[in-house]
Scaffold this active site. Structure first.
Site, PDB file in Angstrom:
ATOM      1  N   ARG A   1    -113.389   0.485 -42.244  1.00 54.44           N
ATOM      2  CA  ARG A   1    -112.742   0.409 -44.058  1.00 54.44           C
ATOM      3  C   ARG A   1    -111.228  -0.490 -43.871  1.00 54.44           C
ATOM      4  O   ARG A   1    -110.548   0.098 -42.879  1.00 54.44           O
ATOM      5  CB  ARG A   1    -112.761   1.204 -44.846  1.00 54.44           C
ATOM      6  N   HIS A   2    -111.021  -1.138 -45.210  1.00 49.34           N
ATOM      7  CA  HIS A   2    -109.831  -2.039 -44.668  1.00 49.34           C
ATOM      8  C   HIS A   2    -108.660  -0.424 -45.070  1.00 49.34           C
ATOM      9  O   HIS A   2    -109.312   0.664 -45.788  1.00 49.34           O
ATOM     10  CB  HIS A   2    -109.870  -2.889 -45.635  1.00 49.34           C
TER      11      HIS A   2
ATOM     12  N   ASP B   1    -116.307   1.216 -47.490  1.00 53.40           N
ATOM     13  CA  ASP B   1    -116.473   2.016 -47.058  1.00 53.40           C
ATOM     14  C   ASP B   1    -118.461   1.823 -47.286  1.00 53.40           C
ATOM     15  O   ASP B   1    -118.821   2.936 -46.824  1.00 53.40           O
ATOM     16  CB  ASP B   1    -116.016   3.199 -48.454  1.00 53.40           C
TER      17      ASP B   1
ATOM     18  N   ARG C   1    -105.252   0.936 -50.905  1.00 50.27           N
ATOM     19  CA  ARG C   1    -105.081  -0.742 -51.831  1.00 50.27           C
ATOM     20  C   ARG C   1    -104.818  -0.333 -53.224  1.00 50.27           C
ATOM     21  O   ARG C   1    -104.936   1.289 -53.343  1.00 50.27           O
ATOM     22  CB  ARG C   1    -106.993  -1.466 -51.501  1.00 50.27           C
TER      23      ARG C   1
ATOM     24  N   ARG D   1    -108.032  -8.323 -49.270  1.00 51.94           N
ATOM     25  CA  ARG D   1    -108.229  -6.439 -48.455  1.00 51.94           C
ATOM     26  C   ARG D   1    -108.596  -6.546 -47.101  1.00 51.94           C
ATOM     27  O   ARG D   1    -108.358  -5.607 -46.153  1.00 51.94           O
ATOM     28  CB  ARG D   1    -108.348  -5.411 -49.141  1.00 51.94           C
TER      29      ARG D   1
END
Length: 389
Positions: free
Chosen positions: A33-34, A252, A37, A72
């Protein structure tokens, strides 16, 4: 004597059977996952609108290769690559810059069919979701939280807050809380806890609760099919070996879809930068095996994951066999609603039968009308007056 003895020993070693090959890591797949943010959006009465966030909505803040087409996830991929592969030797193009360019591949968001979930359009999946809304678990969860959802709707100014949409509220408040912004008085710790629980239930709704295996074939199984294909190719001795590591930078929901398909989901949202790891090993008997790990907590080693029906050290053939039921054979066909064809045939058959019945009624009415329109006393006398033998 020393030289002939050395020669003899050399020949002996050359003729001896080769030592067993040590277990070696051959290929790795990462799905992460990034990073941290800003919120994706604000709710209508949110005191912190987009102007509060210098980088705008849905963007990375301090950044701690296939990627979805979001800033992102692309930036997370670039940051991870910069940390993993600092330039060395001839790769150094500027001694003051400890970085080298590495391509990150992506496709436009409208054409993403691998990493963005739920995948759509898929009528059968939508049908399954409608059936899930009718399940006892979903109805009971809605009933138990109806007053709470109405309170959230009143406080946020959102017209309809449901089990499926409440994650937006939690996500916004979580981002604001993470960045030390003062939350409204109604957002108590108990409210945040309850919002988090409902947000986690929303993930379960997307990929489980009802017909989880079929949902997996239409969602996470699509990504797993590609991961299996890459591992199988890496284990193929006749295939040219180029890639050693393949990384997917995503979301996610991507992680949840994959882990629900594998039946290893822990029921909680994957935190920022969490990573699902597939490691392909060639064992000392030359066979291949798969190990999975989940890294979701900084400062700790990744947690081992075990595919149901196998050991954590799972032979590749067993891994493929156990995951076969959740791999779509023809995603587009399986996404079709099967009853559509049957319903169409039924409608056509009913229409034909109705038309025939209508014609028969018209014919019957015509005969009755003709009989009733004959003059009184009229008889059919074609045989009258004929002599009988």
């Amino acid at each position: 004597m020393a030289a002939p003895l050395a020669l003899l020993l050399g020949i002996s070693f050359a003729l001896a059977p080769p030592l067993a090959q040590a277990r070696s890591l051959r290929f790795v797949t990462l799905l992460y996952r990034h990073g941290d943010r800003s919120p994706v959006r604000a709710y209508p009465r949110d005191p912190y609108q987009e102007s509060t966030w210098p980088q705008g909505f849905g963007q990375l803040t301090q950044i701690f290769i296939r990627s979805t087409d979001y800033d992102r996830t692309l930036m997370s991929a670039e940051a991870n690559l910069a940390g993993l592969y600092p330039p060395q030797g001839q790769q150094v193009f500027n001694p003051n810059v400890s970085w080298q360019p590495i391509p990150v591949h992506t496709v436009p968001d409208s054409g993403e069919r691998l990493l963005k979930f739920p995948l759509s359009p898929c009528p059968r999946y939508e049908q399954l979701q409608n059936e899930t809304r009718q399940s006892a678990e979903y109805i009971n969860k809605t009933r138990q939280n109806l007053e709470f959802l109405e309170m959230v709707a009143n406080q946020t100014g959102i017209r309809d807050v449901s089990l499926e949409s409440v994650w937006n509220v939690y996500d916004t408040l979580f981002c604001e809380q993470t960045h030390k912004l003062l939350l409204p008085p109604w957002v108590t710790p108990d409210v945040m806890t309850r919002l988090k629980q409902l947000k986690d239930f929303g993930f379960e709704f997307l990929f489980g609760i009802h017909q989880q295996m079929e949902k997996a074939r239409l969602q996470g199984g699509v990504l797993l099919a590609q991961i299996r294909k890459n591992m199988t190719s890496a284990a193929n001795a006749s295939a040219p070996q180029h890639l050693k590591l393949l990384a997917y930078s995503a979301h996610d929901t991507t992680l949840v879809a994959l882990q629900m398909a594998l039946n290893v989901y822990n029921g909680r949202q994957a935190p920022y930068a969490s990573c699902h790891i597939f490691e392909l090993y060639q064992d000392d008997d030359s066979n291949f095996s798969v190990e999975m790990f989940f890294h979701n907590e900084s400062g700790r080693e990744p947690f081992p994951l075990t595919l149901p029906g196998c050991d954590q050290h799972c032979p590749l053939l067993d891994f493929l066999r156990l995951t076969d039921p959740i791999i779509p054979q023809d995603w587009a066909r399986e996404c079709q609603v099967a009853s559509n064809v049957q319903d169409t045939e039924l409608i056509v058959a009913l229409a034909v039968c109705g038309s025939i019945l209508f014609l028969l009624i018209i014919l019957l009415l015509t005969v009755i009308f003709r009989i009733q329109s004959q003059p009184p006393g009229y008889r059919h006398v074609s045989n009258e007056g004929e002599e009988q033998p």
